[in-house]
Design a protein around this motif. Structure first.
Motif, PDB file in Angstrom:
ATOM      1  N   TYR A   2     107.963  81.694 -39.789  1.00  0.00           N
ATOM      2  CA  TYR A   2     107.707  80.636 -40.708  1.00  0.00           C
ATOM      3  C   TYR A   2     108.852  80.175 -41.387  1.00  0.00           C
ATOM      4  O   TYR A   2     109.564  81.318 -41.815  1.00  0.00           O
ATOM      5  CB  TYR A   2     106.555  81.469 -41.440  1.00  0.00           C
ATOM      6  CG  TYR A   2     106.301  80.599 -42.643  1.00  0.00           C
ATOM      7  CD1 TYR A   2     105.692  79.104 -42.406  1.00  0.00           C
ATOM      8  CD2 TYR A   2     106.772  80.560 -43.958  1.00  0.00           C
ATOM      9  CE1 TYR A   2     105.315  78.217 -43.517  1.00  0.00           C
ATOM     10  CE2 TYR A   2     106.768  79.859 -45.099  1.00  0.00           C
ATOM     11  CZ  TYR A   2     105.768  78.654 -44.899  1.00  0.00           C
ATOM     12  OH  TYR A   2     105.725  77.692 -45.773  1.00  0.00           O
TER      13      TYR A   2
ATOM     14  N   LEU B 159      99.591  74.999 -37.668  1.00  0.00           N
ATOM     15  CA  LEU B 159      99.522  76.416 -38.062  1.00  0.00           C
ATOM     16  C   LEU B 159     100.380  76.966 -39.234  1.00  0.00           C
ATOM     17  O   LEU B 159     100.357  78.374 -39.570  1.00  0.00           O
ATOM     18  CB  LEU B 159      99.941  77.284 -36.729  1.00  0.00           C
ATOM     19  CG  LEU B 159      99.201  77.397 -35.649  1.00  0.00           C
ATOM     20  CD1 LEU B 159      99.770  78.131 -34.415  1.00  0.00           C
ATOM     21  CD2 LEU B 159      97.753  77.945 -35.969  1.00  0.00           C
ATOM     22  N   ALA B 160     100.869  76.011 -40.115  1.00  0.00           N
ATOM     23  CA  ALA B 160     101.732  76.197 -41.068  1.00  0.00           C
ATOM     24  C   ALA B 160     101.095  77.229 -42.352  1.00  0.00           C
ATOM     25  O   ALA B 160     101.645  78.189 -42.577  1.00  0.00           O
ATOM     26  CB  ALA B 160     102.305  75.154 -41.722  1.00  0.00           C
TER      27      ALA B 160
ATOM     28  N   CYS C   4     100.623  80.731 -40.622  1.00  0.00           N
ATOM     29  CA  CYS C   4     101.851  81.517 -40.848  1.00  0.00           C
ATOM     30  C   CYS C   4     102.474  81.998 -41.925  1.00  0.00           C
ATOM     31  O   CYS C   4     103.010  82.781 -42.454  1.00  0.00           O
ATOM     32  CB  CYS C   4     103.055  80.836 -40.047  1.00  0.00           C
ATOM     33  SG  CYS C   4     102.538  80.440 -38.127  1.00  0.00           S
TER      34      CYS C   4
ATOM     35  N   CYS D 154     107.974  74.394 -41.820  1.00  0.00           N
ATOM     36  CA  CYS D 154     106.842  74.085 -40.959  1.00  0.00           C
ATOM     37  C   CYS D 154     105.675  73.625 -41.421  1.00  0.00           C
ATOM     38  O   CYS D 154     105.030  73.030 -40.990  1.00  0.00           O
ATOM     39  CB  CYS D 154     106.448  75.469 -40.831  1.00  0.00           C
ATOM     40  SG  CYS D 154     107.519  76.530 -39.585  1.00  0.00           S
TER      41      CYS D 154
ATOM     42  N   HIS E  76     105.658  85.403 -35.710  1.00  0.00           N
ATOM     43  CA  HIS E  76     105.920  83.664 -36.035  1.00  0.00           C
ATOM     44  C   HIS E  76     107.282  83.604 -36.570  1.00  0.00           C
ATOM     45  O   HIS E  76     107.982  85.002 -36.813  1.00  0.00           O
ATOM     46  CB  HIS E  76     104.759  83.426 -37.171  1.00  0.00           C
ATOM     47  CG  HIS E  76     104.840  84.271 -38.499  1.00  0.00           C
ATOM     48  ND1 HIS E  76     105.609  83.784 -39.401  1.00  0.00           N
ATOM     49  CD2 HIS E  76     104.296  85.574 -38.623  1.00  0.00           C
ATOM     50  CE1 HIS E  76     105.610  84.803 -40.308  1.00  0.00           C
ATOM     51  NE2 HIS E  76     104.711  85.831 -39.716  1.00  0.00           N
TER      52      HIS E  76
ATOM     53  N   CYS F  90     103.756  71.435 -38.474  1.00  0.00           N
ATOM     54  CA  CYS F  90     102.801  72.391 -37.707  1.00  0.00           C
ATOM     55  C   CYS F  90     101.670  72.677 -38.283  1.00  0.00           C
ATOM     56  O   CYS F  90     101.444  72.857 -39.418  1.00  0.00           O
ATOM     57  CB  CYS F  90     103.716  73.810 -37.324  1.00  0.00           C
ATOM     58  SG  CYS F  90     102.704  74.751 -36.187  1.00  0.00           S
TER      59      CYS F  90
HETATM   60  S1  SF4 Z   1     103.954  77.158 -38.442  1.00  0.00           S
HETATM   61 FE1  SF4 Z   1     104.051  76.419 -36.662  1.00  0.00          FE
HETATM   62  S2  SF4 Z   1     106.216  76.383 -36.374  1.00  0.00           S
HETATM   63 FE2  SF4 Z   1     106.220  77.487 -38.061  1.00  0.00          FE
HETATM   64  S3  SF4 Z   1     106.158  79.670 -37.223  1.00  0.00           S
HETATM   65 FE3  SF4 Z   1     104.002  79.185 -37.190  1.00  0.00          FE
HETATM   66  S4  SF4 Z   1     103.651  78.461 -35.298  1.00  0.00           S
HETATM   67 FE4  SF4 Z   1     105.867  78.417 -35.470  1.00  0.00          FE
END
Ligand code: SF4
Length: 273
Positions: free
Chosen positions: A183, A193-194, A197, A187, A181, A191
């Motif tokens: 991060y 997935l924030a 990550c 994010c 990732h 996102c």
């Molecule tokens: S939160 Fe989303 S955009 Fe940020 S590193 Fe993780 S996957 Fe990538």
């Protein structure tokens, strides 16, 4: 002004219908309004569908994007950050329209868009022309630099899949875990997935959790532990500007603490720091 019907089956059909309407309007040389046309733009090797609020075709073959927003224009001026966001959005539409204009005789896309907003908090619309040349150029450069999706997919470990219909929650979790990732606090606003990550970045003690600008300043120091050790003089090359700056900052802090008058117990309790 004519308003052609743009309904068609599926996004590809709507994109083709929009392109046909644009060609017909340009050839006719008459004022035409395309209400919610659908445009396609290639992003990282995959088509992305975009739906501007409207596109106006002028008799001279000029195409202008119209963007309608709900934020007010008070005394002819609107919130600069909101206008900037609208300009960036409209610049993407301009790029998508240019693909159609390139194969349409006599067509050219205006590098200014028409921004329509409520006037002075009323129900009346008002409009302003916004120059999006800079936003268009920036977006063009960013799109050109994007890595193609098939190249990213080719770099994934063998057998990894993110198919939510086919894979179990455990398999999907494992698939996400095996992908590195990048991060950054930004994010959190963009996102889903924030949180995942961020948790991985915190577990790794990564300096990315402090923000991209801090990460950029720290050079080769990639963990918070390494930063603290460098500041204490336990690690790091003293010739490294980041290490030298950290040691200088620590020395200044210690100097300030030593010269500060001792606090009374009451001040220590009340101090918000
Ligand atoms: S939160 Fe989303 S955009 Fe940020 S590193 Fe993780 S996957 Fe990538």
């Amino acid at each position: 002004m004519s308003v052609p019907e743009l309904a068609a089956a599926g996004p590809e059909g709507r994109v083709a219908r929009t392109a046909l309407a644009l060609r017909e309007a340009t050839a006719a040389g008459a004022w035409t309004l395309l209400d919610h046309p659908l445009l396609a733009l290639e992003v990282a090797g995959s088509p992305v569908y975009l739906e501007p609020d409207a596109v106006v075709v002028r008799p001279d073959g000029g195409w202008t994007v119209v963007e309608i927003k709900s934020f007010p224009m008070v005394d002819g001026a609107a919130d600069a950050s909101k206008v900037g966001a609208a300009a960036r959005q409209a610049a993407v539409y301009v790029l998508a329209l240019e693909r159609v204009a390139a194969v349409t005789e006599g067509a050219r896309v205006a590098r200014s868009v028409l921004l329509v907003c409520p006037k002075d908090f009323s129900n009346l619309p008002t409009a302003s022309v916004v120059d999006v040349r800079k936003q268009r150029a920036v977006t063009r450069r960013q799109l050109d630099r994007l890595t193609r999706i098939d190249e990213i997919a080719a770099a994934l470990p063998e057998g990894v899949s993110f198919d939510v219909a086919e894979r179990s929650a455990e398999e999907l979790t494992a698939a996400v875990e095996c992908v590195p990732h990048q991060y950054a606090p930004e994010c959190l606003a963009a996102c889903e997935l924030a949180f995942h990550c961020r948790s991985r970045a915190r577990q790794a003690d990564a300096v990315e959790t402090l923000g991209r600008s801090v990460r950029g300043e720290l050079g080769g120091l990639t963990t918070v532990g390494a930063v603290l050790a460098a500041a204490r003089g336990e690690e790091g090359d003293p010739e490294d500007p980041a290490v030298a700056a950290l040691r200088r900052a620590r020395a200044l802090r210690q100097e300030a603490l030593e010269s500060a008058p001792a606090r009374t117990p009451r001040e220590q309790v009340e101090c918000p720091c």
